[in-house]
Design a protein around this motif. Sequence first.
Motif: not given
Length: 149
Positions: A121-128, A130-132
Motif C-alpha cells: 500500500a505504501a509503495m502504491l501510494a508513493g508511486m501515485a 511521484a506521478r502527481v
Amino acid sequence: MGTLVTLVSGLVFGAGMMLSGMVDPARVLGFFDVAGAWDPTLAFVMGGAMVPMAAAWAVRRRMSLSLTGETLPAPASRLVDRRLLTGSALFGAGWGIAGICPGAVVPALSVGGWPVALFAAAMLAGMALARVWRQPEQPAIAAAGPGSV
C-alpha cells in the motif's frame, strides 16, 4: 497473445521468487547484514538472473520484433542522472528497511501477511505521489483556451 505471455512471465517470476526464498523479509535482510549473520542467497539469485538476462539482451540486439510480433523497445536511457540516483537510493533504502523487494511484492503478498500488505500500500501510494509530483505545470494562458484574455 501478449497478455498471455505477460501472465505466464509474471507467474514464472513469482514462482522463482517464492522458490528462492526472496519473498521472506528475514532472508533479504540477512543479505544486508554484512557485519552479522550474512546470508549470501540473494547474491546467488541476482547473479543467476543476470545470465539469462544478458542472453536475452544479446538476442534482442538481433531482433526487431518479439516472438508475439510486437515491437521490442530499446532501453529507455543510458543516462545516469540525479533522478535515477535518487530513485535508486529510495528503492534500496525501502528494500533494506523492510526486507521486501518492490519487484517481488505481489508474490510476497501470498505469504507475508499484513506487513507486506502495508508495504504494498505504501509503495502504491508513493508511486501515485511521484506521478502527481512529476506532472508538468500547465501555464494559465494555455488552460484558458484560444481567444480568451
